[in-house]
Design a protein around this motif. Structure first.
Motif, PDB file in Angstrom:
ATOM      1  N   ASP A 140       0.136   7.470   3.242  1.00  0.00           N
ATOM      2  CA  ASP A 140      -1.166   7.629   3.886  1.00  0.00           C
ATOM      3  C   ASP A 140      -1.333   6.442   4.821  1.00  0.00           C
ATOM      4  N   VAL A 174       0.840  -1.197   0.000  1.00  0.00           N
ATOM      5  CA  VAL A 174       0.000   0.000   0.000  1.00  0.00           C
ATOM      6  C   VAL A 174       0.875   1.247   0.000  1.00  0.00           C
ATOM      7  N   THR A 225      -3.469   5.528   6.792  1.00  0.00           N
ATOM      8  CA  THR A 225      -4.777   4.868   6.891  1.00  0.00           C
ATOM      9  C   THR A 225      -4.855   3.664   5.952  1.00  0.00           C
ATOM     10  N   ASN A 226      -3.908   3.574   5.006  1.00  0.00           N
ATOM     11  CA  ASN A 226      -3.896   2.445   4.070  1.00  0.00           C
ATOM     12  C   ASN A 226      -3.350   1.165   4.691  1.00  0.00           C
ATOM     13  N   LYS A 270     -11.894   6.459  10.223  1.00  0.00           N
ATOM     14  CA  LYS A 270     -10.600   6.280   9.538  1.00  0.00           C
ATOM     15  C   LYS A 270      -9.389   6.365  10.456  1.00  0.00           C
ATOM     16  N   GLU A 306      -2.614  -2.235   6.175  1.00  0.00           N
ATOM     17  CA  GLU A 306      -3.528  -3.373   6.168  1.00  0.00           C
ATOM     18  C   GLU A 306      -3.217  -4.432   7.214  1.00  0.00           C
ATOM     19  N   SER A 322       2.077   3.802   1.889  1.00  0.00           N
ATOM     20  CA  SER A 322       2.133   4.044   3.331  1.00  0.00           C
ATOM     21  C   SER A 322       2.328   5.510   3.680  1.00  0.00           C
ATOM     22  N   LYS A 361      -4.072  -2.573  12.084  1.00  0.00           N
ATOM     23  CA  LYS A 361      -5.501  -2.306  12.246  1.00  0.00           C
ATOM     24  C   LYS A 361      -6.113  -3.264  13.269  1.00  0.00           C
TER      25      LYS A 361
END
Length: 400
Positions: free
Chosen positions: A144, A140, A146-147, A191, A149, A142, A184
């Motif tokens: 951001d 992803v 929030t991406n 978010k 996983e 990274s 997560k």
């Protein structure tokens, strides 16, 4: 506002420079020779030999602001010391001031339980173990966060961790014993409440180091930047920091000081590159006169001086703002230096390499490795584009 070092910092700076002259610069070659001999990922005994000397000199844990465990320096007081240490890439570890340990120690001090502090913070403060911070992922963007996983799932009295991380600095260290892992816990939450941070001992079953990543060909051994697979890694629920969903809160507190420390070290590296450039061009002759008399060289030296001093003043101002109004209010100042300092260092080091001719990109000088490190810092703790985007939005908000 004067940014001249106060009496306390001036004293520490004098002692630090004396220590560098006596123990760091004379051992630069020995350090790299030890790393190159045998297992590149083995523990460097030279660091262990120098740590007690740093403690005796009162040059230990200088980075911790307002702490009984360190020198109790503010960000502004620490800035010149961090710059000085940054002149030699590997030496902050001698003073227990190396990343990512600095950020991890600050995180444990601010957000850890008494049990966490006794088990992990205490030996880290003593320089008896190293650590890593596991956030970035290969699948992803990274930039951001929030991406992200990787999952952290509650199972009775434990959490079970699964995912793949990379560019995990410090995992190559033989005495790395702890990771702070971000993943997560609740993908359905708002978010910025989905992520959590948890302590993961290095020797927990299910952790596989896949490979060291290289930066322009440099593996940065024995520190390293590893790609790591986490498969059903089980840790006690008590290892969670602050509680589920608090990961972003912790990250913001951790990254502010980390970003400014990177910038301070970048200035130290650039200063040393400029010094090397000046010495080189005064001793080399091309087309009938010293390189120092060539117009393009003089211009680059002048621009280097301007750029370094600009970056230093901007960094000192950001440090002052962090000390006086807090990291959150000073976020624009931190973003500015995180863009300015690494870009400045890349340019100054590049000019120094050019002034050295082909030797400048060889293993005979420190410049090529410094360039690789400076270029990497344009990604570390957020890429340039993210910081510029934040700055632009903050500037536009003034006209709402």
């Amino acid at each position: 506002m004067s940014y001249e070092p106060n009496a306390k910092t001036a004293d520490l700076l004098a002692r630090l420079r004396a220590f560098m002259d006596a123990h760091i610069y004379p051992n630069e070659k020995a350090y790299y020779e030890e790393v190159a001999t045998g297992d590149r990922w083995a523990h460097v005994t030279l660091i262990d030999d120098l740590k007690p000397l740093a403690k005796e000199a009162g040059l230990w844990n200088l980075f911790l602001p307002e702490s009984t465990h360190g020198a109790g320096l503010t960000n502004l007081e620490y800035a010149p010391l961090c710059e000085e240490m940054g002149r030699v890439h590997w030496c902050p570890a001698v003073f227990n001031c190396a990343a990512p340990d600095t950020g991890n120690m600050e995180t444990l001090e601010r957000f850890g339980t008494e049990e966490h502090k006794e088990r992990w913070l205490k030996p880290m403060l003593a320089g008896e173990m190293r650590s890593a911070f596991a956030m970035t992922e290969p699948q992803v963007a990274s930039s951001d966060a929030t991406n992200i996983e990787s999952s952290i799932v509650r199972d009775g009295d434990d959490y079970v961790i699964n995912g793949r991380k990379w560019w995990i600095s410090g995992m190559g260290e033989a005495d790395c014993a702890l990771m702070i892992f971000m993943g997560k816990t609740d993908p359905s939450a708002p978010k910025h409440k989905q992520q959590s941070m948890i302590l993961v001992p290095r020797d927990t079953p299910g952790i596989t180091v896949l490979r060291p990543m290289t930066v322009l060909g440099y593996d940065d051994a024995p520190h390293g930047h590893m790609e790591i697979l986490f498969e059903n890694v089980r840790v006690p629920a008590s290892n969670m920091l602050l509680g589920e969903g608090r990961g972003f809160e912790i990250a913001q507190a951790r990254l502010g000081p980390g970003r400014i420390h990177h910038c301070m070290r970048m200035i130290g590296m650039a200063e040393r590159a400029l010094e090397a450039m000046c010495r080189r061009v005064k001793s080399r002759v091309a087309f009938g006169k010293p390189l120092a008399e060539q117009g393009v060289i003089i211009e680059r030296i002048a621009n280097s001086r301007i750029m370094i001093d600009q970056a230093r003043l901007l960094t000192l101002h950001a440090a002052h703002r962090m000390d006086t109004v807090g990291n959150k209010v000073a976020k624009a100042d931190i973003a500015m230096i995180k863009v300015a300092a690494p870009n400045m260092a890349c340019q100054v080091i590049d000019w120094a390499m050019q002034a050295h001719g082909a030797a400048g990109i060889s293993q005979d000088f420190f410049l090529a490795s410094y360039y690789a490190h400076a270029r990497k810092i344009r990604f570390a703790d957020g890429p340039d584009e993210v910081h510029r985007h934040q700055l632009g939005r903050l500037e536009l908000a003034k006209y709402d």
